[in-house]
Design an enzyme around this catalytic site. Structure first.
Site, PDB file in Angstrom:
ATOM      1  N   LYS A 170     -58.753  -5.486  37.298  1.00  0.00           N
ATOM      2  CA  LYS A 170     -60.383  -5.607  37.158  1.00  0.00           C
ATOM      3  C   LYS A 170     -61.251  -4.265  37.087  1.00  0.00           C
ATOM      4  O   LYS A 170     -60.554  -3.631  38.633  1.00  0.00           O
ATOM      5  CB  LYS A 170     -61.737  -6.965  37.673  1.00  0.00           C
ATOM      6  CG  LYS A 170     -60.372  -7.980  36.754  1.00  0.00           C
ATOM      7  CD  LYS A 170     -61.016  -8.373  34.904  1.00  0.00           C
ATOM      8  CE  LYS A 170     -60.365  -9.750  35.050  1.00  0.00           C
ATOM      9  NZ  LYS A 170     -58.888  -9.298  33.828  1.00  0.00           N
ATOM     10  N   ASP A 171     -61.521  -3.606  36.531  1.00  0.00           N
ATOM     11  CA  ASP A 171     -62.281  -2.689  36.899  1.00  0.00           C
ATOM     12  C   ASP A 171     -63.299  -2.522  38.312  1.00  0.00           C
ATOM     13  O   ASP A 171     -63.773  -4.001  38.927  1.00  0.00           O
ATOM     14  CB  ASP A 171     -63.296  -1.976  35.752  1.00  0.00           C
ATOM     15  CG  ASP A 171     -63.024  -1.998  34.611  1.00  0.00           C
ATOM     16  OD1 ASP A 171     -62.253  -3.037  34.257  1.00  0.00           O
ATOM     17  OD2 ASP A 171     -62.887  -0.817  34.308  1.00  0.00           O
ATOM     18  N   ARG A 172     -62.929  -1.523  38.846  1.00  0.00           N
ATOM     19  CA  ARG A 172     -63.814  -1.632  40.648  1.00  0.00           C
ATOM     20  C   ARG A 172     -65.971  -1.302  40.387  1.00  0.00           C
ATOM     21  O   ARG A 172     -66.239  -2.496  40.453  1.00  0.00           O
ATOM     22  CB  ARG A 172     -63.914  -0.243  40.834  1.00  0.00           C
ATOM     23  CG  ARG A 172     -64.064  -0.322  42.307  1.00  0.00           C
ATOM     24  CD  ARG A 172     -63.572   1.187  43.397  1.00  0.00           C
ATOM     25  NE  ARG A 172     -64.272   0.752  44.391  1.00  0.00           N
ATOM     26  CZ  ARG A 172     -65.841   1.766  45.094  1.00  0.00           C
ATOM     27  NH1 ARG A 172     -65.660   2.436  44.128  1.00  0.00           N
ATOM     28  NH2 ARG A 172     -66.127   1.047  45.829  1.00  0.00           N
TER      29      ARG A 172
END
Length: 409
Positions: free
Chosen positions: A81-83
């Site tokens: 998942k995106d940071r």
């Protein structure tokens, strides 16, 4: 300066974009993973819901593992998942250990039940709740109307695939494909990012090619770069240095180049005026079940089944696909086949290159749907901000939906 691999890709809609900014704050980009219910049938692993903010998935998992004294490979997960976001995803651990009391900044863990171990790809998709700030919201209805008429949004791979802060993955992938290991090493090790730590050391390596100096100056967190440098000092071979990297890292490079070519195919199809939501003779279509494209279930379009297939597409039971080039991908015929051949030729690679790759880098390829059809798509305006909510199948990028809507300059 590295070129943005998305910059020259065509938009499907001609309506002007709403502009605006995404991810101003992590709370502007909320992602909730959806996994199959069957995960919870049988199995003795503990399943936790991991909520994180400003953490990369792998970094968070390694930190959790460190806190409880196990190797990170014991923790399973279905997707990265995106940071710069607030994300919710499931993790599994197949031993009796309570993670709920693990205290890590911006990380919370909630036990949700027992089930089978999670593996990469074992998810249905993700729900997104995204705020776009400082837009011109009155332009949105026209874009959405046009996107609906054209079947959805172009299913481009997002910038995350190529490296968000240092878009080199596809360049390295192409050079590996061509067997140019020294050049690939120069790009991977030497190309600086956009004001990232270690940029000066990278630039110096590109100028001097001094491996010993690079090992002194490369920051410790660049562990894959340092591993390659050590291997080169030991063997004098850049090929062996790359092959010393973990297979998932090598696959990132090849996948990035495959993704780059796929994006070019969609863009070329738009440029030449061929639809993305209507099959042409020679196309390969993927079956769709309950809104989820089944990329391993494909069939070829011919003159005789063309009307039948396009009826299936209109009913949401099939989608036109594009090529993920590899040593055994299913090639289109007719006009789509010509476009595929042109993309390969202009990139200066061939299917033979995919076949000749060393085994750890070899990728079979496949097909991927050309359009994104978000489910449960809703939006509301709050002043100059627009709040979007929708669900996307796995492997599909919310940023590609937003790119078509915002049309960044």
């Amino acid at each position: 300066m590295l070129e943005d691999p998305l910059r020259n890709l065509r938009y499907l809609t001609s309506s002007p974009g709403i502009g605006g900014k995404i991810k101003v704050y992590p709370e502007d980009f909320i992602v909730k993973e959806v996994i199959p219910k069957s995960i919870f049938r049988g199995g003795r692993c503990r399943i936790y819901l991991l909520k994180k903010k400003n953490w990369e998935t792998m970094a968070a998992i390694k930190e959790i593992a460190k806190r409880i004294g196990i190797h990170y490979s014991e923790i399973g997960f279905a997707g990265t998942k995106d940071r710069h976001a607030v994300t919710y995803q499931y993790i599994s651990i197949c031993r009796e250990v309570d993670l709920e009391n693990v205290a890590i900044k911006d990380v919370t863990l909630r036990f949700v039940g027992y089930g089978r171990p999670l593996k990469l790809g074992l998810l249905l998709g993700n729900f997104f709740k995204i705020r776009v700030r400082d837009t011109t919201p009155e332009l949105l209805p026209n874009i959405l109307k046009e996107a609906k008429e054209k079947g959805g949004f172009p299913n481009y791979f997002g910038i995350q695939r190529f490296g968000e802060k240092r878009s080199v993955n596809h360049i390295v992938g192409k050079l590996l494909l061509l067997g140019k290991y020294e050049e690939a090493a120069e790009v991977f090790l030497g190309y600086p990012g956009n004001g990232m730590e270690g940029d000066e050391a990278r630039k110096k390596f590109l100028e001097t090619k001094n491996v010993d100096l690079a090992l002194e100056e490369f920051p410790k967190f660049l562990r894959y770069e340092r591993a390659m440098l050590y291997k080169y000092r030991e063997t004098g071979s850049w090929k062996r240095s790359f092959l010393a990297l973990p297979r998932p890292i090598l696959r990132i490079f090849i996948h990035a180049f495959q993704s780059y070519l796929f994006n070019l195919y969609i863009s070329r199809r738009i440029e030449e005026g061929f639809p993305l939501n209507e099959a042409l003779p020679g196309d390969i279509v993927v079956q769709v079940k309950k809104g989820i494209p089944l990329r391993d279930r494909t069939y070829r379009v011919t003159e005789s089944n063309l009307d039948f297939v396009n009826e299936k597409i209109m009913q949401g039971e099939a989608m036109v696909s594009g090529p993920i080039f590899g040593y055994s991908y299913r090639r289109s015929h007719g006009i789509p086949g010509r476009l595929e051949d042109e993309i390969l030729e202009e990139a200066g690679v061939s299917l033979e290159n995919f076949k000749r790759l060393p085994k750890p880098m070899r990728e079979p390829g496949g097909r991927r749907e050309l359009l994104i059809k978000p489910r449960g798509f809703r939006y509301k305006t709050e002043g100059r901000d627009v709040l979007f909510k929708f669900f996307l199948p796995k492997g599909v990028y919310a940023t590609s939906v937003l790119r078509e809507i915002i049309k960044p300059t």
